[in-house]
Design a protein around this motif. Structure first.
Motif, mmCIF file in Angstrom:
data_model
loop_
_atom_site.group_PDB
_atom_site.id
_atom_site.type_symbol
_atom_site.label_atom_id
_atom_site.label_comp_id
_atom_site.label_asym_id
_atom_site.label_seq_id
_atom_site.Cartn_x
_atom_site.Cartn_y
_atom_site.Cartn_z
ATOM 1 N N ARG A 92 0.829 -1.199 0.000
ATOM 2 C CA ARG A 92 0.000 0.000 0.000
ATOM 3 C C ARG A 92 0.865 1.252 0.000
ATOM 4 O O ARG A 92 1.984 1.236 0.506
ATOM 5 C CB ARG A 92 -0.890 0.036 1.245
ATOM 6 C CG ARG A 92 -1.872 -1.118 1.278
ATOM 7 C CD ARG A 92 -2.605 -1.157 2.586
ATOM 8 N NE ARG A 92 -3.667 -2.142 2.547
ATOM 9 C CZ ARG A 92 -4.552 -2.288 3.504
ATOM 10 N NH1 ARG A 92 -4.511 -1.522 4.576
ATOM 11 N NH2 ARG A 92 -5.494 -3.198 3.404
ATOM 12 N N ALA A 93 0.304 2.316 -0.534
ATOM 13 C CA ALA A 93 0.930 3.633 -0.473
ATOM 14 C C ALA A 93 -0.159 4.620 -0.093
ATOM 15 O O ALA A 93 -1.249 4.595 -0.667
ATOM 16 C CB ALA A 93 1.535 4.013 -1.818
ATOM 17 N N VAL A 94 0.135 5.456 0.896
ATOM 18 C CA VAL A 94 -0.818 6.484 1.299
ATOM 19 C C VAL A 94 -0.272 7.818 0.818
ATOM 20 O O VAL A 94 0.880 8.168 1.082
ATOM 21 C CB VAL A 94 -1.036 6.495 2.825
ATOM 22 C CG1 VAL A 94 -1.966 7.635 3.233
ATOM 23 C CG2 VAL A 94 -1.611 5.157 3.276
ATOM 24 N N LEU A 95 -1.124 8.544 0.089
ATOM 25 C CA LEU A 95 -0.771 9.850 -0.449
ATOM 26 C C LEU A 95 -1.601 10.912 0.261
ATOM 27 O O LEU A 95 -2.721 10.639 0.700
ATOM 28 C CB LEU A 95 -1.068 9.897 -1.953
ATOM 29 C CG LEU A 95 -0.503 8.765 -2.801
ATOM 30 C CD1 LEU A 95 -0.964 8.906 -4.253
ATOM 31 C CD2 LEU A 95 1.009 8.721 -2.721
ATOM 32 N N GLY A 96 -1.059 12.118 0.350
ATOM 33 C CA GLY A 96 -1.792 13.194 1.005
ATOM 34 C C GLY A 96 -1.823 14.448 0.151
ATOM 35 O O GLY A 96 -0.842 14.753 -0.537
ATOM 36 N N ASN A 97 -2.951 15.158 0.207
ATOM 37 C CA ASN A 97 -3.034 16.443 -0.492
ATOM 38 C C ASN A 97 -2.184 17.469 0.261
ATOM 39 O O ASN A 97 -1.577 17.161 1.297
ATOM 40 C CB ASN A 97 -4.486 16.885 -0.687
ATOM 41 C CG ASN A 97 -5.176 17.313 0.607
ATOM 42 O OD1 ASN A 97 -4.670 17.150 1.703
ATOM 43 N ND2 ASN A 97 -6.381 17.846 0.464
ATOM 44 N N VAL A 98 -2.129 18.682 -0.221
ATOM 45 C CA VAL A 98 -1.286 19.729 0.372
ATOM 46 C C VAL A 98 -1.658 19.967 1.835
ATOM 47 O O VAL A 98 -0.784 20.118 2.701
ATOM 48 C CB VAL A 98 -1.400 21.043 -0.454
ATOM 49 C CG1 VAL A 98 -0.714 22.189 0.242
ATOM 50 C CG2 VAL A 98 -0.840 20.836 -1.842
ATOM 51 N N VAL A 99 -2.946 19.996 2.149
ATOM 52 C CA VAL A 99 -3.401 20.240 3.520
ATOM 53 C C VAL A 99 -2.924 19.109 4.439
ATOM 54 O O VAL A 99 -2.427 19.357 5.547
ATOM 55 C CB VAL A 99 -4.943 20.377 3.576
ATOM 56 C CG1 VAL A 99 -5.445 20.569 4.997
ATOM 57 C CG2 VAL A 99 -5.414 21.511 2.677
ATOM 58 N N ALA A 100 -3.049 17.873 3.981
ATOM 59 C CA ALA A 100 -2.614 16.717 4.774
ATOM 60 C C ALA A 100 -1.117 16.755 5.030
ATOM 61 O O ALA A 100 -0.659 16.535 6.160
ATOM 62 C CB ALA A 100 -2.986 15.420 4.055
ATOM 63 N N MET A 101 -0.334 17.050 3.995
ATOM 64 C CA MET A 101 1.125 17.034 4.130
ATOM 65 C C MET A 101 1.598 18.123 5.091
ATOM 66 O O MET A 101 2.519 17.897 5.887
ATOM 67 C CB MET A 101 1.796 17.169 2.767
ATOM 68 C CG MET A 101 1.504 16.005 1.825
ATOM 69 S SD MET A 101 1.745 14.363 2.545
ATOM 70 C CE MET A 101 3.491 14.380 2.891
ATOM 71 N N LYS A 102 0.963 19.272 5.052
ATOM 72 C CA LYS A 102 1.322 20.355 5.977
ATOM 73 C C LYS A 102 1.028 19.912 7.415
ATOM 74 O O LYS A 102 1.848 20.104 8.321
ATOM 75 C CB LYS A 102 0.548 21.630 5.628
ATOM 76 C CG LYS A 102 0.892 22.829 6.489
ATOM 77 C CD LYS A 102 0.142 24.073 5.994
ATOM 78 C CE LYS A 102 0.590 25.340 6.664
ATOM 79 N NZ LYS A 102 0.192 25.495 8.029
ATOM 80 N N ALA A 103 -0.124 19.297 7.632
ATOM 81 C CA ALA A 103 -0.493 18.824 8.966
ATOM 82 C C ALA A 103 0.482 17.751 9.453
ATOM 83 O O ALA A 103 0.920 17.780 10.611
ATOM 84 C CB ALA A 103 -1.921 18.293 8.957
ATOM 85 N N TYR A 104 0.821 16.810 8.584
ATOM 86 C CA TYR A 104 1.780 15.765 8.970
ATOM 87 C C TYR A 104 3.126 16.387 9.349
ATOM 88 O O TYR A 104 3.718 16.045 10.371
ATOM 89 C CB TYR A 104 1.986 14.764 7.836
ATOM 90 C CG TYR A 104 1.041 13.592 7.856
ATOM 91 C CD1 TYR A 104 1.102 12.638 8.866
ATOM 92 C CD2 TYR A 104 0.103 13.413 6.858
ATOM 93 C CE1 TYR A 104 0.244 11.536 8.878
ATOM 94 C CE2 TYR A 104 -0.757 12.323 6.862
ATOM 95 C CZ TYR A 104 -0.677 11.390 7.876
ATOM 96 O OH TYR A 104 -1.513 10.306 7.890
ATOM 97 N N ARG A 105 3.631 17.277 8.524
ATOM 98 C CA ARG A 105 4.948 17.875 8.778
ATOM 99 C C ARG A 105 4.976 18.695 10.063
ATOM 100 O O ARG A 105 5.987 18.747 10.753
ATOM 101 C CB ARG A 105 5.369 18.735 7.593
ATOM 102 C CG ARG A 105 5.765 17.907 6.404
ATOM 103 C CD ARG A 105 6.399 18.756 5.302
ATOM 104 N NE ARG A 105 6.720 17.894 4.185
ATOM 105 C CZ ARG A 105 6.004 17.796 3.064
ATOM 106 N NH1 ARG A 105 4.934 18.556 2.897
ATOM 107 N NH2 ARG A 105 6.357 16.972 2.112
ATOM 108 N N GLU A 106 3.856 19.339 10.369
ATOM 109 C CA GLU A 106 3.795 20.189 11.556
ATOM 110 C C GLU A 106 3.286 19.442 12.789
ATOM 111 O O GLU A 106 3.214 20.005 13.874
ATOM 112 C CB GLU A 106 2.915 21.408 11.273
ATOM 113 C CG GLU A 106 3.518 22.328 10.219
ATOM 114 C CD GLU A 106 2.621 23.493 9.835
ATOM 115 O OE1 GLU A 106 1.486 23.604 10.358
ATOM 116 O OE2 GLU A 106 3.071 24.300 8.993
ATOM 117 N N GLY A 107 2.922 18.170 12.606
ATOM 118 C CA GLY A 107 2.415 17.381 13.724
ATOM 119 C C GLY A 107 1.060 17.851 14.217
ATOM 120 O O GLY A 107 0.737 17.715 15.396
#
Length: 170
Positions: A65-80
């Motif tokens: 599996r691969a999980v991809l994230g939109n811009v909003v998701a990636m910002k949230a992941y990076r910022e915790g």
């Protein structure tokens, strides 16, 4: 000074605009397949999103599996950021786990099994932790019974992580 006749130009512009509007309407005439219960669709260009993390599912599914994230998701992941903000969309792509014919210890993706989508909208999906779910097989939504299990599984196992299993792999 000679008079300028704009009427033919205006007519051409109007005709082009009408054609574009009609062509655009025809493109949208085919509604996207939506998941039952939640109404989630597969987002345009989701395959161009960033990788959140890869995963492997053992038996009985035996999937890569691969999980991809939109811009909003990636910002949230990076910022915790938890809970994830509204507008977060995650896409999980899954394939059958197959042994590489060229290298015994390597795995490769086999046949595609599903595309699963999670959409965060805390108002629209208030009853399910703010998340809407979509599970698609060959681009078509899975049946309602399969969608009924989505939130129950997330609620039972990852309530403390805003109902999201996948952790970011930087």
């Amino acid at each position: 000074m000679k008079p300028i006749h704009l009427l033919p130009c205006v007519g051409a512009i109007v005709a082009a605009s009408v054609f574009a509007a009609v062509a655009g309407a025809n493109d949208d005439a085919k509604p996207k397949a939506a998941s039952p219960i939640y109404g989630v669709t597969i987002p345009d260009k989701y395959r161009q999103w960033e990788l959140v993390a890869p995963a492997e599912e053992a038996e009985p599914l035996n999937e890569l599996r691969a999980v991809l994230g939109n811009v909003v998701a990636m910002k949230a992941y990076r910022e915790g950021t938890l809970p994830f903000p509204d507008g977060t969309i995650l896409a999980k792509l899954a394939w059958k786990h197959v042994q590489s014919p060229e290298f015994e210890s390597a795995s490769i993706p086999g046949a595609a099994t599903t595309v699963q989508i999670m959409v965060k909208d805390s108002k629209k999906y208030a009853a399910t932790g703010g998340w809407g779910f979509g599970r698609f097989v060959d681009g078509k939504p899975a049946d309602e019974a399969q969608h009924e299990t989505c939130f129950a599984c997330h609620e039972a196992r990852v309530q403390g992580h805003d109902y999201v299993f996948t952790r970011y792999a930087p």
